[in-house]
Design an enzyme around this catalytic site. Structure first.
Site, PDB file in Angstrom:
ATOM      1  N   LEU A  93     -10.451  46.312  36.433  1.00  0.00           N
ATOM      2  CA  LEU A  93     -11.715  46.399  36.754  1.00  0.00           C
ATOM      3  C   LEU A  93     -11.544  47.099  38.084  1.00  0.00           C
ATOM      4  CD1 LEU A  93     -12.606  43.206  36.031  1.00  0.00           C
ATOM      5  CD2 LEU A  93     -13.395  45.025  34.447  1.00  0.00           C
ATOM      6  N   ASN A 107     -13.127  34.935  34.359  1.00  0.00           N
ATOM      7  CA  ASN A 107     -11.454  35.114  33.558  1.00  0.00           C
ATOM      8  C   ASN A 107     -11.356  33.362  33.473  1.00  0.00           C
ATOM      9  OD1 ASN A 107      -9.796  37.233  32.723  1.00  0.00           O
ATOM     10  ND2 ASN A 107      -8.737  36.762  34.241  1.00  0.00           N
ATOM     11  N   HIS A 109      -7.025  33.196  32.395  1.00  0.00           N
ATOM     12  CA  HIS A 109      -5.802  34.025  32.354  1.00  0.00           C
ATOM     13  C   HIS A 109      -4.969  32.599  31.930  1.00  0.00           C
ATOM     14  CE1 HIS A 109      -2.130  36.224  33.968  1.00  0.00           C
ATOM     15  NE2 HIS A 109      -1.983  35.053  34.402  1.00  0.00           N
ATOM     16  N   SER A 136      -5.739  29.218  33.387  1.00  0.00           N
ATOM     17  CA  SER A 136      -6.225  28.937  34.246  1.00  0.00           C
ATOM     18  C   SER A 136      -7.544  29.931  34.275  1.00  0.00           C
ATOM     19  CB  SER A 136      -6.327  29.637  35.043  1.00  0.00           C
ATOM     20  OG  SER A 136      -4.028  28.852  35.760  1.00  0.00           O
ATOM     21  N   ASP A 145      -5.935  38.676  39.107  1.00  0.00           N
ATOM     22  CA  ASP A 145      -6.133  37.402  38.317  1.00  0.00           C
ATOM     23  C   ASP A 145      -5.579  36.660  40.146  1.00  0.00           C
ATOM     24  OD1 ASP A 145      -5.589  38.074  35.680  1.00  0.00           O
ATOM     25  OD2 ASP A 145      -3.700  38.295  36.164  1.00  0.00           O
TER      26      ASP A 145
HETATM   27  C1  GRF Z   1      -5.851  34.719  25.950  1.00  0.00           C
HETATM   28  O1  GRF Z   1      -5.022  34.228  25.718  1.00  0.00           O
HETATM   29  C2  GRF Z   1      -6.328  34.782  27.553  1.00  0.00           C
HETATM   30  O2  GRF Z   1      -6.008  33.243  28.034  1.00  0.00           O
HETATM   31  C3  GRF Z   1      -5.625  36.283  27.806  1.00  0.00           C
HETATM   32  O3  GRF Z   1      -6.335  36.899  26.744  1.00  0.00           O
HETATM   33  C4  GRF Z   1      -6.052  36.350  25.626  1.00  0.00           C
HETATM   34  C5  GRF Z   1      -7.068  35.834  24.836  1.00  0.00           C
HETATM   35  O4  GRF Z   1      -7.167  35.836  23.794  1.00  0.00           O
HETATM   36  N1  GRF Z   1      -6.862  36.941  29.280  1.00  0.00           N
HETATM   37  P1  GRF Z   1      -8.474  36.222  22.701  1.00  0.00           P
HETATM   38  O5  GRF Z   1      -8.777  37.789  22.946  1.00  0.00           O
HETATM   39  O6  GRF Z   1      -9.624  35.025  23.438  1.00  0.00           O
HETATM   40  O7  GRF Z   1      -8.096  35.300  21.345  1.00  0.00           O
END
Ligand code: GRF
Length: 212
Positions: A93, A107, A109, A136, A145
């Site tokens: 972003l 978010n 992560h 997290s 992040d």
């Molecule tokens: C998740 O594991 C999240 O932590 C990361 O991307 C993945 C997305 O998975 N940022 P989904 O599209 O919600 O199945």
């Protein structure tokens, strides 16, 4: 009722967890729209199946990152969201975008931040023979992040784990903690002040909220 806009790029399993939690009354808010930078993202289909407006913006139609992010932010704001939720939104972003939604964008992560920002977190945890890994939820700031953590969930890493097994174990936890954090925000319990996350007016630690 508070309004939420969700951004996805892929599978959308976290989006599904949020849709389910809204439908079951575990989140006191409405998902007003879902946006993606990928027209083929299955998350958009999940939104349509739940009668949520679903939109894709084509990155190639814009001159640069700034132009794309302005268009995306303008489109998001037509829904007047209280909260913007990044759920597997795999695009960096711009600072302007982050500032526009400061304090109202979170978010998830897949690592125990500040460990392993960026990509391939599960692989790194396995290669480094970490005993534990996790996920997290954090407020989004301009640092990738790097925003203040709100809540983490840990999982064990076993010696024989494949990357896929570890991904699945972490995602099970993501589907629990993301709806919980969104419910806190919807209930007005969560805030970002002076770069620090607060729950019920109490500052959260570097690891976020942790029950005793
Ligand atoms: C998740 O594991 C999240 O932590 C990361 O991307 C993945 C997305 O998975 N940022 P989904 O599209 O919600 O199945």
């Amino acid at each position: 009722m508070k309004r939420i806009v969700v951004l996805v790029s892929g599978e959308g399993s976290n989006l599904q967890a949020l849709i389910d939690a809204c439908q079951q009354g575990r989140i006191n808010a409405k998902i007003s729209a879902v946006f993606s930078n990928k027209a083929a993202a299955y998350g958009l289909e999940r939104a349509r199946l739940a009668d949520i407006p679903a939109h894709a913006l084509d990155v190639k139609a814009y001159e640069d990152r700034t132009a794309f992010d302005v268009a995306l932010a303008d489109a998001i704001e037509t829904f007047q969201p209280d909260l913007v939720v990044l759920a597997g939104y795999m695009r960096i972003l711009s600072a302007e975008f982050v500032q526009r939604f400061a304090g109202r964008m979170i978010n998830i992560h897949p690592s125990l931040l500040p460990k392993y920002p960026g990509l391939h977190t599960h692989r790194q945890a396995i290669e480094n023979q970490d005993a534990e890994h996790g996920t997290s939820v954090h407020f989004v700031t301009e640092q990738l992040d790097g925003g203040p953590v709100i809540l983490q969930a840990k999982v064990p890493v076993f010696a024989e784990d494949t990357e896929e097994e570890l991904v699945a174990r972490v995602q099970t936890q993501e589907h629990n903690i993301y709806p919980l954090v969104v419910s806190w925000f919807a209930d007005g319990r969560l805030a970002l002040q002076n770069g620090q996350a607060f729950l019920d007016n109490n500052p959260l630690s570097v690891q976020g909220y942790a029950e005793d």
